[in-house]
Design an enzyme around this catalytic site. Structure first.
Site, PDB file in Angstrom:
ATOM      1  N   LYS A   1       0.919  -1.348  -0.126  1.00 44.33           N
ATOM      2  CA  LYS A   1       0.059   0.084   0.002  1.00 44.33           C
ATOM      3  C   LYS A   1       0.709   1.284  -0.005  1.00 44.33           C
ATOM      4  O   LYS A   1       0.530   2.363  -0.932  1.00 44.33           O
ATOM      5  CB  LYS A   1      -0.960   0.064   1.181  1.00 44.33           C
ATOM      6  CG  LYS A   1      -1.704   1.459   1.485  1.00 44.33           C
ATOM      7  CD  LYS A   1      -2.426   1.339   2.687  1.00 44.33           C
ATOM      8  CE  LYS A   1      -1.784   1.504   3.911  1.00 44.33           C
ATOM      9  NZ  LYS A   1      -1.424   2.995   4.624  1.00 44.33           N
ATOM     10  N   ASN A   2       1.874   1.144   0.767  1.00 46.84           N
ATOM     11  CA  ASN A   2       2.600   2.329   0.968  1.00 46.84           C
ATOM     12  C   ASN A   2       3.596   2.771   0.065  1.00 46.84           C
ATOM     13  O   ASN A   2       4.253   3.822  -0.046  1.00 46.84           O
ATOM     14  CB  ASN A   2       3.222   2.457   2.287  1.00 46.84           C
ATOM     15  CG  ASN A   2       2.328   2.858   3.492  1.00 46.84           C
ATOM     16  OD1 ASN A   2       1.306   3.195   3.167  1.00 46.84           O
ATOM     17  ND2 ASN A   2       2.855   2.438   4.692  1.00 46.84           N
TER      18      ASN A   2
ATOM     19  N   CYS B   1      -4.788  13.046  13.138  1.00 48.17           N
ATOM     20  CA  CYS B   1      -5.549  11.725  12.868  1.00 48.17           C
ATOM     21  C   CYS B   1      -5.072  10.920  14.121  1.00 48.17           C
ATOM     22  O   CYS B   1      -4.589  11.155  15.119  1.00 48.17           O
ATOM     23  CB  CYS B   1      -4.720  11.051  11.757  1.00 48.17           C
ATOM     24  SG  CYS B   1      -3.678   9.854  12.016  1.00 48.17           S
TER      25      CYS B   1
ATOM     26  N   ARG C   1       0.796  14.661  13.349  1.00 46.72           N
ATOM     27  CA  ARG C   1       1.447  14.765  11.891  1.00 46.72           C
ATOM     28  C   ARG C   1       1.232  15.834  11.446  1.00 46.72           C
ATOM     29  O   ARG C   1       0.745  16.079  10.450  1.00 46.72           O
ATOM     30  CB  ARG C   1       0.456  13.575  11.441  1.00 46.72           C
ATOM     31  CG  ARG C   1       0.614  12.067  11.964  1.00 46.72           C
ATOM     32  CD  ARG C   1      -0.185  11.044  11.397  1.00 46.72           C
ATOM     33  NE  ARG C   1       0.671  10.577  10.341  1.00 46.72           N
ATOM     34  CZ  ARG C   1      -0.137   9.612   9.700  1.00 46.72           C
ATOM     35  NH1 ARG C   1      -1.375   9.120   9.628  1.00 46.72           N
ATOM     36  NH2 ARG C   1       0.605   8.909   8.567  1.00 46.72           N
TER      37      ARG C   1
ATOM     38  N   ASP D   1       4.934   0.686  12.127  1.00 50.14           N
ATOM     39  CA  ASP D   1       3.690   0.129  11.451  1.00 50.14           C
ATOM     40  C   ASP D   1       3.504  -1.508  11.739  1.00 50.14           C
ATOM     41  O   ASP D   1       2.642  -1.962  11.462  1.00 50.14           O
ATOM     42  CB  ASP D   1       3.573   0.136   9.814  1.00 50.14           C
ATOM     43  CG  ASP D   1       3.299   1.696   9.236  1.00 50.14           C
ATOM     44  OD1 ASP D   1       3.019   2.183  10.161  1.00 50.14           O
ATOM     45  OD2 ASP D   1       3.455   1.806   8.199  1.00 50.14           O
TER      46      ASP D   1
ATOM     47  N   ARG E   1      -8.626  -0.660   4.496  1.00 52.80           N
ATOM     48  CA  ARG E   1      -7.667   0.430   3.906  1.00 52.80           C
ATOM     49  C   ARG E   1      -6.478  -0.219   3.653  1.00 52.80           C
ATOM     50  O   ARG E   1      -5.771   0.330   2.721  1.00 52.80           O
ATOM     51  CB  ARG E   1      -7.284   1.325   4.910  1.00 52.80           C
ATOM     52  CG  ARG E   1      -8.670   2.215   5.240  1.00 52.80           C
ATOM     53  CD  ARG E   1      -8.483   3.581   6.116  1.00 52.80           C
ATOM     54  NE  ARG E   1      -6.996   4.055   5.595  1.00 52.80           N
ATOM     55  CZ  ARG E   1      -6.184   4.387   6.603  1.00 52.80           C
ATOM     56  NH1 ARG E   1      -6.311   4.543   7.906  1.00 52.80           N
ATOM     57  NH2 ARG E   1      -5.260   5.002   6.184  1.00 52.80           N
TER      58      ARG E   1
HETATM   59  C1  EPZ Z   1       4.229   7.069   6.214  1.00 48.44           C
HETATM   60  O1  EPZ Z   1       3.426   8.152   6.998  1.00 48.44           O
HETATM   61  C2  EPZ Z   1       3.325   5.807   6.254  1.00 48.44           C
HETATM   62  N1  EPZ Z   1       2.213   6.197   5.304  1.00 48.44           N
HETATM   63  C3  EPZ Z   1       3.051   5.513   7.472  1.00 48.44           C
HETATM   64  O2  EPZ Z   1       2.140   4.346   7.426  1.00 48.44           O
HETATM   65  C4  EPZ Z   1       4.070   5.154   8.486  1.00 48.44           C
HETATM   66  O3  EPZ Z   1       3.683   4.943   9.712  1.00 48.44           O
HETATM   67  C5  EPZ Z   1       5.080   6.321   8.471  1.00 48.44           C
HETATM   68  O4  EPZ Z   1       5.475   6.752   7.334  1.00 48.44           O
HETATM   69  C6  EPZ Z   1       6.366   5.932   9.228  1.00 48.44           C
HETATM   70  O5  EPZ Z   1       6.981   4.809   8.693  1.00 48.44           O
HETATM   71  C7  EPZ Z   1       2.428   5.961   4.116  1.00 48.44           C
HETATM   72  O6  EPZ Z   1       3.252   5.663   3.550  1.00 48.44           O
HETATM   73  C8  EPZ Z   1       1.287   6.147   3.105  1.00 48.44           C
HETATM   74  P1  EPZ Z   1       6.401  10.497   8.250  1.00 48.44           P
HETATM   75  P2  EPZ Z   1       4.058   9.425   6.862  1.00 48.44           P
HETATM   76  O7  EPZ Z   1       6.063  11.690   7.649  1.00 48.44           O
HETATM   77  O8  EPZ Z   1       4.917   9.851   5.765  1.00 48.44           O
HETATM   78  C9  EPZ Z   1       6.583  13.962  11.644  1.00 48.44           C
HETATM   79  C10 EPZ Z   1       0.366   3.096   7.711  1.00 48.44           C
HETATM   80  O9  EPZ Z   1      -0.309   2.449   8.704  1.00 48.44           O
HETATM   81  N2  EPZ Z   1       6.618  14.576  10.702  1.00 48.44           N
HETATM   82  O10 EPZ Z   1       7.721   9.520   8.010  1.00 48.44           O
HETATM   83  O11 EPZ Z   1       2.905  10.420   7.060  1.00 48.44           O
HETATM   84  C11 EPZ Z   1       5.294  12.857  12.005  1.00 48.44           C
HETATM   85  O12 EPZ Z   1       4.418  13.357  12.761  1.00 48.44           O
HETATM   86  C12 EPZ Z   1       0.688   4.304   7.913  1.00 48.44           C
HETATM   87  O13 EPZ Z   1       0.299   2.428   6.789  1.00 48.44           O
HETATM   88  C13 EPZ Z   1       6.560  16.246  11.166  1.00 48.44           C
HETATM   89  O14 EPZ Z   1       7.151  16.409  12.282  1.00 48.44           O
HETATM   90  O15 EPZ Z   1       4.969   9.511   8.142  1.00 48.44           O
HETATM   91  C14 EPZ Z   1       6.088  11.517  12.514  1.00 48.44           C
HETATM   92  O16 EPZ Z   1       6.229  11.803  14.019  1.00 48.44           O
HETATM   93  C15 EPZ Z   1       0.485   5.214   9.173  1.00 48.44           C
HETATM   94  N3  EPZ Z   1       6.387  17.196  10.247  1.00 48.44           N
HETATM   95  C16 EPZ Z   1       7.255  11.609  11.747  1.00 48.44           C
HETATM   96  O17 EPZ Z   1       7.541  12.936  11.308  1.00 48.44           O
HETATM   97  C17 EPZ Z   1       6.192  16.697   8.794  1.00 48.44           C
HETATM   98  O18 EPZ Z   1       6.005  17.712   8.179  1.00 48.44           O
HETATM   99  C18 EPZ Z   1       7.415  10.397  10.681  1.00 48.44           C
HETATM  100  O19 EPZ Z   1       6.216  10.800   9.826  1.00 48.44           O
HETATM  101  C19 EPZ Z   1       5.849  15.485   8.402  1.00 48.44           C
HETATM  102  C20 EPZ Z   1       6.238  14.351   9.461  1.00 48.44           C
END
Ligand code: EPZ
Length: 429
Positions: free
Chosen positions: A22-23, A126, A131, A316, A408
Site C-alpha cells: 500500500k505505502n 489523525c 502529524r 507500522d 484500507r
Molecule cells: C508514512 O507516513 C506511512 N504512510 C505510515 O504508515 C508510517 O507509519 C510512517 O510513514 C512512518 O514509517 C504511508 O506511507 C502512506 P512520516 P508519513 O512523515 O509519511 C513527523 C500505515 O499504517 N512529521 O515519516 O505520514 C510525523 O508527525 C501508515 O500504513 C513532522 O513532524 O510519516 C511523525 O512523527 C500510518 N512534520 C514523523 O515525522 C512533517 O512535516 C514521521 O512521519 C511530516 C512528518
C-alpha cells in the site's frame, strides 16, 4: 458497519500470498501527475486507500484503466493499472478528499512541479498523532516555492518553476521525502536531500521516477541527489511486496504456532522485524519464493523493541509485535519513537486479557499464559490488525468492530487467513 468474528486458538498452516505494498502504491500513483504520458503500475493491491486515491487523482484529471478493465480476471490479486494525466484539470486538492487520507496531501509535490501551483488542504490530525506538515513546507520552500496558508489550505506557487537546492531534513519523514523526490525531479538544476527517509518505498518510487526519465541517485541512503529534468515520460513499474503485511502474518504465525509460507515476500525489506521475531523463538526461512515462518510448541521469548525509521523496527509493526508479546514468557518493553499517540491498541488488548502498563512512550508488557476472546475495536489500521492476530491466538470468540480500517490496508485478510485454517468471517452491517 462490518465486523470480523474469529473463533481463536487454531494454528495457522499453509500459504499466504503477499500483496503489493500500500505505502509504495500510493506515492507511485501520485507520481502519475508528473507526466502527460501513461504510467503503468503492476501489482497494485485492491484496497480502500487505493480506490480513494484513484478518486482523488481523478479530480486532478488522471484517467485510469485496470488491466484493460478485466480487473477480476486474476481473482483480484496483483492488478495492473494504467494512469494517465494528459491534462491537469484542477490544482486544488479539497478538504473533503484530503481529510480522508493523509497521503493524498503528497499531490502537492507533483502539482507544484508540473503546474507551478498547488492548493492542498491541510490534512489535519489523525488517530496516531498530530502529524504536522512543516517538513513539506520547509523542503518545498528550499526549492523556491512561495507558500502561504489560506483558509485551511496550503497554497504553493512557483510560477517560474522550482529550482534545485541543498536541503537537510531536521527529522526523517517518509512522506516529505517522497514529495521532495517528485518535486526536485522537475526542478532546474541539482537538489541534494540530506537525512532523507531510507524506506524501501522511497527506493521503489525513485526507481520508477528514473524509468520516467528522472535522474535520482542515492535513494535508500540518507543523501539523495536529484539532477532536475524538464519533463518526464511514461513508464511501467512493479510495486514491491508489502513488508508490513508480511510482518503482520509472520507475527500471526508466531502467536498461533504453525507453519506458513509467505509467498512473494522479500526478507530484505523487513530484516529488523524478522531478526526480532527469530529472537522470540520463531523459525524464519528465507526462500526464493518467499519466507517460511514456523513455530512449533516452544514458548514465545520476550524481546524489547524500539521503533525507528528504516532499517529499524517499523512503527507500522509495533501494534502487531505488542500483540505477540502479550503471550511471551516474561516481560518486554516496547518503545514508540515515530508517533506520539500510537498505543491505542493497548486498552483493547487488555480486553483480551493482556497485561500492559504505559510509561510515556514505552509499553511494558507482562506476558500471560493465554488470551481470552472479547469484543474489541480499533482506531487505526495497524492497531486493528493487531487485534485480529491476538484474536486468532485467543481462546474463544473475538469480534473486531469497525473493520473499515482493515480494508484500507489489508487485501483479502479473511480469505488469506481462512486459507491457513483460521476460523474468521466478516459479518456485514
Ligand atoms: C508514512 O507516513 C506511512 N504512510 C505510515 O504508515 C508510517 O507509519 C510512517 O510513514 C512512518 O514509517 C504511508 O506511507 C502512506 P512520516 P508519513 O512523515 O509519511 C513527523 C500505515 O499504517 N512529521 O515519516 O505520514 C510525523 O508527525 C501508515 O500504513 C513532522 O513532524 O510519516 C511523525 O512523527 C500510518 N512534520 C514523523 O515525522 C512533517 O512535516 C514521521 O512521519 C511530516 C512528518
Amino acid at each position: 458497519m462490518d465486523r470480523i468474528r474469529i473463533a481463536g486458538g487454531r494454528e495457522l498452516n499453509g500459504t499466504i500470498p503477499i500483496s503489493g505494498a500500500k505505502n509504495a502504491a500510493l506515492p507511485l500513483m501520485i507520481a502519475s501527475l508528473l507526466t502527460d504520458d501513461t504510467l503503468t503500475l503492476e501489482n497494485v493491491p485492491h484496497l480502500a486507500d487505493v480506490e480513494q486515491l484513484i478518486r482523488i487523482l481523478g479530480n486532478h484529471g488522471v484517467d485510469y484503466s485496470v488491466n484493460g478493465r478485466r480487473e477480476h480476471q486474476n481473482g483480484g490479486y496483483s492488478r495492473t493499472i494504467h494512469f494517465t494525466a494528459r491534462q491537469i484539470v484542477d490544482t486544488t486538492a479539497p478538504y473533503e478528499l484530503v481529510s480522508k487520507m493523509r497521503a493524498s496531501f503528497w499531490v502537492i509535490g507533483p502539482l507544484l512541479a508540473r503546474m507551478g501551483e498547488a492548493r492542498v488542504s491541510l490534512p489535519g490530525g489523525c488517530s496516531i498523532g498530530t502529524r504536522p506538515v512543516d517538513l513539506f513546507i520547509d523542503g518545498l520552500s528550499a526549492l523556491g516555492a512561495e507558500i502561504d496558508i489560506e483558509g485551511g489550505y496550503i497554497v504553493a506557487r512557483a510560477p517560474k518553476g522550482l529550482v534545485g537546492a541543498r536541503y537537510a531534513f531536521p527529522k526523517v519523514s517518509v512522506g516529505a521525502t517522497h514529495v521532495m523526490l517528485m518535486a526536485a525531479a522537475l526542478a532546474r538544476g541539482e537538489t541534494v536531500i540530506e537525512n532523507a527517509a531510507c524506506e524501501p518505498e522511497i527506493v521503489n518510487l525513485a526507481e520508477c521516477l528514473n524509468k520516467m526519465g528522472a535522474r535520482i541517485e542515492g535513494a535508500g541512503t540518507p543523501t539523495v541527489r536529484i539532477d532536475g529534468v524538464t519533463s518526464l515520460s511514461g513508464a511501467r513499474h512493479r510495486i514491491i511486496p508489502d513488508r508490513i503485511e508480511t510482518g503482520t502474518y509472520a507475527m500471526a504465525v508466531a502467536m498461533t504456532g504453525g507453519d506458513v509460507m509467505l509467498e512473494g515476500a522479500e526478507p530484505e525489506l523487513l530484516k529488523s522485524a524478522l531478526d526480532t521475531l527469530e529472537q522470540t523463538g520463531v523459525e524464519i526461512v528465507p526462500l526464493n519464493s518467499g519466507i517460511r515462518v514456523r513455530r512449533n510448541g516452544a514458548g514465545i521469548r520476550p524481546v524489547d523493541v524500539t521503533t525507528a525509521p528504516f532499517p529499524g523496527f517499523p512503527t507500522d509493526l509495533q501494534a502487531q509485535f505488542m500483540a505477540l508479546m502479550t503471550m511471551a514468557k516474561g516481560k518486554s518493553r516496547i518503545t514508540e519513537t515515530i508517533f506520539e499517540n500510537r498505543f491505542m491498541h493497548v486498552q483493547e488488548l487488555a480486553r483480551l486479557g493482556a497485561h500492559i502498563g504505559l510509561a510515556g512512550q514505552t509499553a511494558i508488557v507482562e506476558g500471560v499464559s493465554g488470551l481470552k476472546g472479547a469484543q474489541v475495536m480499533a482506531t487505526d489500521l495497524r492497531a486493528s490488525v493487531s487485534l485480529v492476530i491476538a484474536g486468532l491466538a485467543a481462546e474463544g470468540e473475538t469480534t473486531v468492530n469497525r473493520v473499515y480500517h482493515l480494508d484500507r490496508g489489508f487485501e483479502r485478510l479473511e480469505e488469506k487467513l481462512s486459507g491457513c485454517g483460521a476460523k474468521i468471517e466478516r459479518i456485514s452491517g
